[in-house]
Scaffold this active site. Structure first.
Site, short mmCIF file in Angstrom:
data_model
loop_
_atom_site.label_atom_id
_atom_site.label_comp_id
_atom_site.label_asym_id
_atom_site.label_seq_id
_atom_site.Cartn_x
_atom_site.Cartn_y
_atom_site.Cartn_z
N HIS A 1 5.96 55.54 36.59
CA HIS A 1 6.04 56.47 35.46
C HIS A 1 5.09 57.67 35.63
CE1 HIS A 1 6.62 58.07 31.57
NE2 HIS A 1 5.71 57.39 30.90
N CYS B 1 6.01 62.59 27.84
CA CYS B 1 6.77 61.82 28.83
C CYS B 1 8.21 62.29 28.94
CB CYS B 1 6.72 60.33 28.49
SG CYS B 1 5.05 59.65 28.44
#
Length: 404
Positions: A349, A87
């Site tokens: 996200h 991420c």
């Protein structure tokens, strides 16, 4: 490391479900906007760092995503470095680009991150997250995830494995701090208001605390609005040297004061973990104190994580994250607004783009261009972006300090 680079321009797509768009089309939109914002031509880019994490699994594009995307914009010959760091992929691309400018290797570089996570087969999307842990030691992971409850149904089919990881973190945090599910829901509600003011956010509806609590349970104590969604999107930044900025008269330059990449380690009992350690290092490199920070974008992959990161980033003492939240300090109009973009739970996200979306938001804030969500007088901002999971913490993390 201590940096001496300037953000000349930023660009970003709206995050959301883009089944009808390709990886390249999303990246081209964000890159074109960043180039226009910087008043820089594509031919002036000397090197590029291209962030993507999931394409090999979701779209089948592996190995040369950056080159393929940029070739479609007529950009070739230059060095193109493909970056994958869970991420923290896009923020890693950004940090590496800034470092090369700081070292004097290049004067004008591009960093971008792009992701497509939505797929008609949701299990394929969730499979991305199954690989962001140590796949050779699954017993350690599942002992942690299920160590305080009966064995869960198999993650990766109906939800991301990371929702189970963050749920365990939330339960541990509640045990030591007294935080409740209502407090976690209050974070979600706050960020839903922020996200409603962000035209690029995936979700723009405003939720109250009761609505968050009443939503479907994903992994106790997390309800659906407490969890970051799957998403598609892209974000980009044009980074230049101080010399180039001066010669070209770059308008509204944002200075990169520090940016560092940290990796998982085993802290001694009671010692700071990766986020707290990296924050201290970044602040020292930038020569700032926590009291100097005007706004923060942090990695709220779930809402409880925001409370934890208040503490790890030094915004409040240990176990006082709830008190900071309830004081109103982290909401718009407060002392140090956090996740004015809506955060990951509302902005979205797309993992390979998230870190540069944070940079986009903070650049807009420091330039005074954030509209209804503007933090008055913002001069110094911090981004925290973590990803993957090893041991009991993030596997990769990037901390960045920006200023006017």
């Amino acid at each position: 490391m201590k940096q001496n680079a300037i953000i000349a321009g930023v660009g970003m797509t709206r995050f959301g479900k883009h089944l009808d768009r390709s990886l390249s089309s999303l990246a081209h939109e964000a890159i074109s906007e960043a180039l226009k914002d910087a008043n820089v031509e594509a031919r002036e880019i000397e090197a590029a760092w291209a962030g993507n994490a999931a394409a090999p699994i979701v779209t089948g594009q592996a190995c040369i995503a950056g080159q393929a995307i940029l070739r479609g914009m007529g950009i070739g010959r230059i060095p193109v470095v493909n970056v994958e760091n869970a991420c923290a992929t896009a923020s890693t691309a950004f940090q590496q680009a800034c470092t090369m400018v700081t070292l004097g290797i290049y004067d004008v570089v591009l960093a971008f991150g792009v992701e497509k996570l939505f797929h008609e087969d949701k299990a394929k999307s969730f499979a991305v997250f199954l690989g962001a842990v140590d796949v050779e030691k699954p017993e350690e992971l599942y002992a942690y995830v299920d160590g305080d409850r009966p064995a869960s149904d198999e993650p990766g089919r109906q939800r991301s494995l990371f929702m189970d990881i963050y749920a365990r973190m939330a339960r541990d945090y509640s045990a030591r701090s007294g935080a409740t599910a209502r407090h976690f829901a209050e974070v979600s509600a706050k960020n839903s208001l922020h996200g409603s003011l962000n035209p690029r956010a995936q979700f723009r509806d405003v939720l109250d605390t009761d609505a968050v609590l009443a939503a479907p349970l994903i992994s106790a104590p997390l309800t659906l609005p407490m969890c970051s969604p799957l998403g598609d999107g892209a974000a980009a930044a044009v980074i230049v040297s101080t010399k180039f900025a001066r010669e070209r008269g770059i308008a509204d330059p944002v200075h990169v004061r520090s940016s560092l990449i940290a990796s998982a380690f085993e802290p001694a009992p009671g010692a700071p973990g990766i986020t707290e350690w990296a924050a201290r290092e970044a602040y020292t490199m930038a020569g700032i104190a926590t009291e100097d920070i005007d706004c923060v974008e942090l990695h709220d992959a779930t809402s409880p994580a925001e409370l934890m990161y208040y503490e790890y980033l030094g915004l409040c003492p240990r176990n006082e994250g709830v008190a900071l939240l309830e004081s109103g300090a982290t909401a718009l109009g407060g002392r140090v607004p956090v996740n004015t973009s809506g955060g990951l739970v509302r902005k979205g996200h797309p993992i390979g783009a998230t870190g540069l979306a944070q940079i986009h938001e903070l650049t807009e804030q420091l330039r005074g261009r954030a509209g209804a969500r503007q933090v008055e007088g913002a001069r110094l901002a911090v981004a925290e972006n973590g990803g993957g999971f090893l041991g009991r913490d993030a596997a990769a993390l990037v901390m960045t300090v920006l200023s006017r």
